[in-house]
Design an enzyme around this catalytic site. Structure first.
Site, PDB file in Angstrom:
ATOM      1  CE  LYS A  69      -1.655   1.558   4.027  1.00 23.51           C
ATOM      2  NZ  LYS A  69      -1.343   2.972   4.270  1.00 23.51           N
ATOM      3  CG  ASN A  70       2.611   2.713   3.502  1.00 23.77           C
ATOM      4  OD1 ASN A  70       1.412   2.984   3.356  1.00 23.77           O
ATOM      5  ND2 ASN A  70       3.180   2.620   4.689  1.00 23.77           N
ATOM      6  CB  CYS A  99      -4.134  10.813  12.204  1.00 25.83           C
ATOM      7  SG  CYS A  99      -2.541  10.134  12.548  1.00 25.83           S
ATOM      8  NE  ARG A 132       1.111   9.950  10.400  1.00 21.65           N
ATOM      9  CZ  ARG A 132       0.719   8.842   9.785  1.00 21.65           C
ATOM     10  NH1 ARG A 132      -0.392   8.271  10.135  1.00 21.65           N
ATOM     11  NH2 ARG A 132       1.438   8.321   8.823  1.00 21.65           N
ATOM     12  CG  ASP A 157       3.764   1.391   9.438  1.00 19.11           C
ATOM     13  OD1 ASP A 157       3.427   2.213  10.298  1.00 19.11           O
ATOM     14  OD2 ASP A 157       3.772   1.649   8.217  1.00 19.11           O
ATOM     15  CG  LEU A 183       9.506   7.062  13.527  1.00 18.45           C
ATOM     16  CD1 LEU A 183      10.339   5.897  13.975  1.00 18.45           C
ATOM     17  CD2 LEU A 183       9.303   7.013  12.053  1.00 18.45           C
ATOM     18  NE  ARG A 193      -6.573   4.322   6.206  1.00 21.48           N
ATOM     19  CZ  ARG A 193      -5.529   4.567   6.993  1.00 21.48           C
ATOM     20  NH1 ARG A 193      -5.660   4.566   8.293  1.00 21.48           N
ATOM     21  NH2 ARG A 193      -4.345   4.824   6.478  1.00 21.48           N
TER      22      ARG A 193
HETATM   23  C1  UD1 Z   1       4.690   6.928   6.406  1.00 21.82           C
HETATM   24  C2  UD1 Z   1       3.846   5.689   6.233  1.00 21.82           C
HETATM   25  C3  UD1 Z   1       3.394   5.149   7.587  1.00 21.82           C
HETATM   26  C4  UD1 Z   1       4.593   4.949   8.509  1.00 21.82           C
HETATM   27  C5  UD1 Z   1       5.463   6.205   8.568  1.00 21.82           C
HETATM   28  C6  UD1 Z   1       6.756   5.994   9.320  1.00 21.82           C
HETATM   29  C7  UD1 Z   1       2.806   6.022   4.075  1.00 21.82           C
HETATM   30  C8  UD1 Z   1       1.570   6.315   3.317  1.00 21.82           C
HETATM   31  N1  UD1 Z   1       2.716   6.041   5.408  1.00 21.82           N
HETATM   32  O1  UD1 Z   1       3.871   7.914   7.031  1.00 21.82           O
HETATM   33  O2  UD1 Z   1       2.732   3.910   7.374  1.00 21.82           O
HETATM   34  O3  UD1 Z   1       4.128   4.672   9.822  1.00 21.82           O
HETATM   35  O4  UD1 Z   1       5.815   6.634   7.238  1.00 21.82           O
HETATM   36  O5  UD1 Z   1       7.473   4.941   8.777  1.00 21.82           O
HETATM   37  O6  UD1 Z   1       3.841   5.717   3.511  1.00 21.82           O
HETATM   38  N2  UD1 Z   1       7.085  14.714  10.555  1.00 21.82           N
HETATM   39  C9  UD1 Z   1       7.163  16.045  10.871  1.00 21.82           C
HETATM   40  N3  UD1 Z   1       6.921  16.963   9.881  1.00 21.82           N
HETATM   41  C10 UD1 Z   1       6.592  16.592   8.603  1.00 21.82           C
HETATM   42  C11 UD1 Z   1       6.516  15.217   8.288  1.00 21.82           C
HETATM   43  C12 UD1 Z   1       6.769  14.297   9.297  1.00 21.82           C
HETATM   44  O7  UD1 Z   1       7.453  16.435  12.006  1.00 21.82           O
HETATM   45  O8  UD1 Z   1       6.388  17.467   7.749  1.00 21.82           O
HETATM   46  C13 UD1 Z   1       7.358  13.710  11.609  1.00 21.82           C
HETATM   47  C14 UD1 Z   1       6.137  12.855  11.949  1.00 21.82           C
HETATM   48  O9  UD1 Z   1       5.301  13.478  12.896  1.00 21.82           O
HETATM   49  C15 UD1 Z   1       6.788  11.586  12.494  1.00 21.82           C
HETATM   50  C16 UD1 Z   1       8.055  11.463  11.635  1.00 21.82           C
HETATM   51  O10 UD1 Z   1       8.301  12.772  11.111  1.00 21.82           O
HETATM   52  O11 UD1 Z   1       7.167  11.762  13.832  1.00 21.82           O
HETATM   53  C17 UD1 Z   1       7.948  10.472  10.501  1.00 21.82           C
HETATM   54  O12 UD1 Z   1       6.772  10.738   9.756  1.00 21.82           O
HETATM   55  P1  UD1 Z   1       6.650  10.406   8.205  1.00 21.82           P
HETATM   56  O13 UD1 Z   1       7.794   9.575   7.773  1.00 21.82           O
HETATM   57  O14 UD1 Z   1       6.400  11.669   7.468  1.00 21.82           O
HETATM   58  O15 UD1 Z   1       5.324   9.516   8.175  1.00 21.82           O
HETATM   59  P2  UD1 Z   1       4.316   9.442   6.972  1.00 21.82           P
HETATM   60  O16 UD1 Z   1       5.059   9.698   5.718  1.00 21.82           O
HETATM   61  O17 UD1 Z   1       3.115  10.257   7.281  1.00 21.82           O
END
Ligand code: UD1
Length: 420
Positions: free
Chosen positions: A22-23, A116, A121, A307, A329, A399
């Site tokens: 999915k990701n 969420c 996030r 995950d 995370l 999902r």
């Molecule tokens: C993706 C995955 C999710 C997985 C996560 C971490 C998808 C669709 N989802 O989520 O399944 O759990 O990676 O492996 O691929 N952060 C910030 N600012 C930002 C972006 C992120 O502070 O602009 C922080 C987040 O709060 C979190 C960390 O960075 O603490 C990692 O988040 P991120 O890698 O962005 O997660 P997703 O991409 O949303």
């Protein structure tokens, strides 16, 4: 609303075919916004999030045919550049259209995804990077307004934190930007690697694929000709079935896997006493007499994935001794703990560290799914618990897990989908 009713304990045996990731599929479907041709993608997982993203693209002007595991998407006529709250609120990953839409159209509006269940996030890192590439960003009325009338320009982006969808967004934006973009501290997840590989096969020069420093040479807004490709296997779905077999203490074979993407997971299972037969795209887990406790810290790839945290937490209830799991995370990703406690698990939570003492005999109860991976942990616990476990709010599961109850039933679990 549907729920899952599980009669335990069950034993598992046989083979499970792992679906496409999915990701990986989500960013790659968003990437079709950069294409001028019909893009054919195979091994698409049959899960709700994919349908949500296709609906969003359709709203933007895409046409597509979707046949369970195959999709053919045409984005040659973009008619809207707004990703509305109605769609984004149901799936945070909708933010993946921001980079490609802005790079292609020079402007777009994307609803803020908001908080969420597993934490805040934020998307600040995506926005800061796009600003460095020349975009004007403003936020009002719950929407991100992004503009780069003359197109985006290459820049040196240094991510303060490793972000998976943030890296994907900027890689897609950089592909159509003017000049060279360097991303330092980029995510190295296999899903990000596949995005880079597909873009490279479509003519975008990308250096450093699979490393944390990517250099992308943008083609100045020329739409891409994207060849057909197949989505990589889902390492989190695979890891979930490995945990299921580990918990029921059975041998189980997974087909269509990438063992190299699962090394952090199989490494921890080996530490716990499990053994494996591993081939190119299949693997079999073998049980252990006594499951050893383990210490886990979730981190970015190639370290242990967040995950898989919930599923290992459920598994640790069966280890002999005290295990610890630290979640690095997401600040609020332990909501399954109180539900596992309802089944009798001995878990103490102290901030971001869970301490699990086992082995515990779990007993069936009503439990509530709170997010995608937490839901699967509850299902796994239900399979080994004595009596009936009902897992409510399984829309989270739908999902991201393709036919979870059918696949589990096929390997011996007693599990039914019912309506409340
Ligand atoms: C993706 C995955 C999710 C997985 C996560 C971490 C998808 C669709 N989802 O989520 O399944 O759990 O990676 O492996 O691929 N952060 C910030 N600012 C930002 C972006 C992120 O502070 O602009 C922080 C987040 O709060 C979190 C960390 O960075 O603490 C990692 O988040 P991120 O890698 O962005 O997660 P997703 O991409 O949303």
């Amino acid at each position: 609303m549907d729920y899952l009713q599980i009669q335990g304990p069950s034993h598992l045996k046989g083979e499970v075919r792992i679906s496409g990731a999915k990701n990986a599929a989500l960013p790659l479907i968003a990437m079709t916004l950069l294409a001028k041709n019909d893009v054919t993608i195979t091994n698409i997982p049959d899960v709700k999030d994919i349908k949500t993203l296709l609906k969003l693209l359709e709203h933007l002007g895409a046409t597509f045919t979707h046949d369970t595991h195959k999709v053919k998407i045409n984005n040659s006529h973009i008619i809207h550049t707004k990703a509305t709250y109605e769609i984004v609120k149901t799936m945070r990953a909708s933010i993946l259209v921001l980079g490609p839409l802005l790079a292609r159209e020079g402007h777009c509006e994307v609803s803020l995804p908001g908080g969420c269940a597993i934490g805040q996030r934020p998307i600040d890192l995506h926005l800061k990077a796009l600003e460095m590439m020349g975009a004007k960003i403003s936020i009002h009325g719950g929407y991100v307004y992004a503009e780069a009338k003359e197109g985006l320009k290459g820049a040196h982006i240094v991510f303060d934190k490793i972000t998976v969808t943030g890296s994907a967004n900027i890689i897609m934006a950089a592909a159509l930007a003017h000049g060279k973009t360097t991303i330092t501290n980029a995510a190295r997840e296999p899903e990000v690697v596949q995005l880079c590989e597909v873009l490279r096969n479509s003519g975008i020069n990308i250096e450093g694929i699979g490393t944390s420093e990517l250099i992308i040479y943008g083609n100045d807004r020329k739409l891409l000709e994207i060849k057909p490709f197949e989505i990589i296997p889902d390492r989190i779905e695979a890891g979930t079935y490995l945990c299921a077999a580990a918990m029921t203490r059975d041998s189980l074979t997974l087909k269509n896997v990438r063992p190299d993407h699962l090394e952090a997971v199989t490494g921890k299972l080996e530490e716990m006493g499990f053994s494996f037969d591993i081939n190119a795209d299949t693997m079999t887990i073998h049980p252990t007499q006594s499951i050893k406790p383990v210490s886990i810290v979730t981190q970015e790839y190639p370290a242990f994935p967040t995950d898989m945290q919930a599923q290992f937490l459920a598994l640790c209830t069966q280890a002999k001794g005290t295990s610890t799991i630290e979640e690095r995370l997401f600040e609020n990703r332990f909501m399954h703990v109180s539900e596992l406690q309802r089944l009798g698990a001995d878990i103490k939570l102290n901030g971001t560290v869970a301490t699990i003492t086992g082995p515990t005999n779990l007993n069936g109860a009503d439990v509530m799914a709170t997010d995608l991976r937490a839901s699967s942990a509850l299902v796994l616990a239900g399979i080994i618990a004595n009596g009936t476990t009902s897992v409510h709010r399984i829309y989270h599961l739908d999902r991201g897990y393709e036919k979870l109850e059918t696949k589990l039933k096929n390997i011996g679990a007693s599990i039914e989908r019912l309506s409340e």
